[in-house]
Design a protein around this motif. Sequence first.
Motif, mmCIF file in Angstrom:
data_model
loop_
_atom_site.group_PDB
_atom_site.id
_atom_site.type_symbol
_atom_site.label_atom_id
_atom_site.label_comp_id
_atom_site.label_asym_id
_atom_site.label_seq_id
_atom_site.Cartn_x
_atom_site.Cartn_y
_atom_site.Cartn_z
ATOM 1 N N LEU A 99 0.475 -1.314 0.343
ATOM 2 C CA LEU A 99 -0.394 0.151 0.320
ATOM 3 C C LEU A 99 1.018 0.632 0.233
ATOM 4 C CD1 LEU A 99 -2.908 -0.562 2.556
ATOM 5 C CD2 LEU A 99 -2.849 -1.627 0.004
ATOM 6 N N GLY A 100 1.778 1.045 0.336
ATOM 7 C CA GLY A 100 2.721 1.846 -0.181
ATOM 8 C C GLY A 100 2.461 2.875 1.131
ATOM 9 N N LEU A 101 2.802 2.392 2.282
ATOM 10 C CA LEU A 101 2.478 2.675 3.821
ATOM 11 C C LEU A 101 3.635 3.160 4.924
ATOM 12 C CD1 LEU A 101 -0.570 1.072 5.060
ATOM 13 C CD2 LEU A 101 -0.264 3.226 4.074
ATOM 14 N N GLY A 102 3.930 4.302 4.914
ATOM 15 C CA GLY A 102 5.327 4.687 5.752
ATOM 16 C C GLY A 102 4.594 4.424 6.744
ATOM 17 N N ALA A 103 5.510 4.960 8.437
ATOM 18 C CA ALA A 103 5.413 4.785 9.850
ATOM 19 C C ALA A 103 4.415 5.147 10.464
ATOM 20 C CB ALA A 103 6.951 5.015 10.357
#
Length: 129
Positions: A99-103
Motif C-alpha cells: 500500500l506504500g505506507l509510511g511509519a
Amino acid sequence: AGKTFTVFGGERVNKVTAPSNAAESGAQIERIISRKAAGTFHLVPDDAVNRMQYARLVCDVFDLDASLLREADPTPDQLFPGAVPVDTSLSNVATKKALGLGAISTRDLLVALRTELDTGNITFITQPE
C-alpha cells in the motif's frame, strides 16, 4: 475521575497486541481499493505493545494520571472460557509494502483518536492517493 484503573494481567489474557483504529483502518481499506490490491492485509501499527504499555500510552496521549494504573488478574467472570494466545499482534510489513505506507505507531493512532475526539472530525494518518 481520579480513580484507579485495573489493567488485566495473568494467565488466560492476551498480553501483547497491535491495536487498530477504525478511521485509520478505513483509510487503508480505501488505499487497498484504489490500488486494486489483493491479498491479506494487516491494518495495524508498526509496533506491538503489552497491556500496561498501551495503558500508559493512553494516559500520556489523553493527559491522564498513569500513577492510577494497577495491574491485576481478571476476576473469574471476566476471563475467556479457555486459553488465549499470549501474543495477538500482527506484522504489517507486507501491507505497508503493497500500500506504500509510511511509519505508523500505536502512539500515532492514539493521537489521531484524541484529535478526532477533540475536534469531532474523523482523523486518519493514511491519505487518499
